[in-house]
Design a protein around this motif. Structure first.
Motif, mmCIF file in Angstrom:
data_model
loop_
_atom_site.group_PDB
_atom_site.id
_atom_site.type_symbol
_atom_site.label_atom_id
_atom_site.label_comp_id
_atom_site.label_asym_id
_atom_site.label_seq_id
_atom_site.Cartn_x
_atom_site.Cartn_y
_atom_site.Cartn_z
ATOM 1 N N SER A 123 0.825 -1.217 0.000
ATOM 2 C CA SER A 123 0.000 0.000 0.000
ATOM 3 C C SER A 123 0.855 1.262 0.000
ATOM 4 O O SER A 123 0.345 2.353 -0.264
ATOM 5 C CB SER A 123 -0.928 0.016 1.220
ATOM 6 O OG SER A 123 -0.175 -0.005 2.420
ATOM 7 N N GLY A 150 -3.736 -3.782 3.975
ATOM 8 C CA GLY A 150 -5.085 -3.301 4.205
ATOM 9 C C GLY A 150 -5.781 -2.885 2.924
ATOM 10 O O GLY A 150 -5.150 -2.350 2.016
ATOM 11 N N TYR A 152 -7.417 -0.268 2.537
ATOM 12 C CA TYR A 152 -7.539 0.881 3.426
ATOM 13 C C TYR A 152 -8.673 1.833 3.070
ATOM 14 O O TYR A 152 -9.021 2.705 3.872
ATOM 15 C CB TYR A 152 -6.208 1.631 3.498
ATOM 16 C CG TYR A 152 -5.157 0.881 4.269
ATOM 17 C CD1 TYR A 152 -5.317 0.621 5.627
ATOM 18 C CD2 TYR A 152 -4.007 0.415 3.637
ATOM 19 C CE1 TYR A 152 -4.357 -0.070 6.337
ATOM 20 C CE2 TYR A 152 -3.034 -0.280 4.353
ATOM 21 C CZ TYR A 152 -3.213 -0.523 5.696
ATOM 22 O OH TYR A 152 -2.265 -1.218 6.394
ATOM 23 N N ASN A 155 -11.263 1.747 5.785
ATOM 24 C CA ASN A 155 -11.010 2.223 7.151
ATOM 25 C C ASN A 155 -12.177 3.058 7.673
ATOM 26 O O ASN A 155 -12.637 3.984 7.003
ATOM 27 C CB ASN A 155 -9.759 3.115 7.197
ATOM 28 C CG ASN A 155 -8.480 2.316 7.126
ATOM 29 O OD1 ASN A 155 -8.491 1.172 6.682
ATOM 30 N ND2 ASN A 155 -7.388 2.917 7.547
ATOM 31 N N GLN A 173 -5.433 8.190 5.464
ATOM 32 C CA GLN A 173 -5.339 7.654 4.109
ATOM 33 C C GLN A 173 -4.556 8.595 3.195
ATOM 34 O O GLN A 173 -3.769 8.147 2.350
ATOM 35 C CB GLN A 173 -6.745 7.416 3.551
ATOM 36 C CG GLN A 173 -7.483 6.279 4.232
ATOM 37 C CD GLN A 173 -8.971 6.283 3.931
ATOM 38 O OE1 GLN A 173 -9.518 7.283 3.469
ATOM 39 N NE2 GLN A 173 -9.630 5.174 4.203
ATOM 40 N N PRO A 180 -4.663 3.165 -1.233
ATOM 41 C CA PRO A 180 -5.590 2.433 -0.367
ATOM 42 C C PRO A 180 -6.365 1.325 -1.081
ATOM 43 O O PRO A 180 -7.026 0.517 -0.439
ATOM 44 C CB PRO A 180 -6.542 3.519 0.141
ATOM 45 C CG PRO A 180 -6.488 4.589 -0.883
ATOM 46 C CD PRO A 180 -5.099 4.567 -1.431
ATOM 47 N N ILE A 256 -10.740 -2.038 10.017
ATOM 48 C CA ILE A 256 -9.985 -2.107 8.768
ATOM 49 C C ILE A 256 -10.179 -3.508 8.203
ATOM 50 O O ILE A 256 -10.103 -4.496 8.943
ATOM 51 C CB ILE A 256 -8.477 -1.866 8.982
ATOM 52 C CG1 ILE A 256 -8.213 -0.537 9.687
ATOM 53 C CG2 ILE A 256 -7.728 -1.890 7.642
ATOM 54 C CD1 ILE A 256 -6.751 -0.338 10.073
#
Length: 267
Positions: A123, A150, A152, A155, A173, A180, A256
């Motif tokens: 990421s 992740g 992300y 999130n 982020q 992400p 997450i």
């Protein structure tokens, strides 16, 4: 998006200390330990020769050692400050080697490793395809590549629509994650790089009662946002305080979605 990790080798010790503490908070969370055991438990063991890409301070290295008992583990990271922390952490282990390197240039020989692991690394990469090519190069034929990171974009710390604390996750982020969405595109990238179709799995991670990791993520994200001029220090400090208030009165929620993708280099 900006990403602090793109210049990690140039960061001062104060920044590395904060990131290292966050890595430790995440690694010691029981839910994350279960997640690591689940995906790392699918890797070849024991006796493998392993390369860990982006080892940081060694928090994820501990999980690897518990899960697969490698014959030898080489761990690389671009930040000498992290490597120094990892070496100190494992000063009594003779089958570990920590060296300068990154996902695109591990500085390791061709076809050297049975397993390559990248734990929350992709990421942060501006060129994941080059990193996959490097993993392919250093793996033996039949070797295994495991990437864990992740998704992300999922999130969340929101308790309701328009929750102002969610802006802290947006700041995280924006300032701490380069891409992400990488885990959504990665399976196809792996195949394009010459690997077999990966086995993917979703791992939900939620913190409520003891949200130390999520609080540290928020604190680092809003601090980076303030430093970048995206907001003032009053707002960044208020968001940290609100996260602490919720943690204290047990109303905090943070989630997450993590993804693991495991594949092999054809023989």
């Amino acid at each position: 998006m900006t990403d602090l990790y793109l210049s990690i080798s140039d960061q001062p010790d104060t920044v590395l200390d904060a990131i290292a503490a966050s890595m430790d908070d995440r690694a010691k969370d029981p839910a994350m330990q279960e997640i690591c055991a689940a995906y790392m438990g699918k890797l070849p063991k024991p006796g493998a020769r392993v390369l860990e890409v982006g080892c940081g301070n060694g928090a994820s290295t501990e999980s690897l050692l518990r899960s697969i008992s490698p014959a030898h583990l080489t761990a690389v990271d671009p930040a000498e400050g992290f490597l120094a922390r990892a070496r100190a952490r494992f000063a009594d282990r003779s089958n570990l080697c920590f060296a300068i390197g990154d996902a695109v240039n591990t500085q390791q020989p061709d076809a050297m490793f049975d397993v390559v692991v990248a734990h929350t690394v992709y990421s942060h990469l501006p060129d994941p395809r080059a990193a996959l090519a490097e993993a392919f190069r250093v793996l033996k034929p039949g070797g295994t590549l495991a990437i864990f990171d992740g998704d992300y974009a999922t999130n969340s710390v929101a308790l309701f629509d328009g929750d102002p604390l969610q802006t802290a996750m947006t700041a995280t982020q924006r300032n701490l994650i380069h891409d992400p969405y990488i885990m959504r595109r990665l399976p196809r990238m792996m195949v394009d790089a010459g690997f077999a179709d990966p086995a993917t799995a979703a791992h939900g991670f939620v913190q409520t009662r003891d949200p130390a990791y999520m609080q540290s993520l928020i604190a680092r994200g809003v601090a980076a946002a303030a430093k970048a001029g995206d907001c003032g220090t009053d707002l960044s400090e208020a968001l940290v305080a609100e996260a602490a208030r919720r943690a204290a009165n047990r109303s905090f929620y943070g989630a997450i979605l993590f993804i693991s993708a495991i594949t092999t280099k054809p023989i």
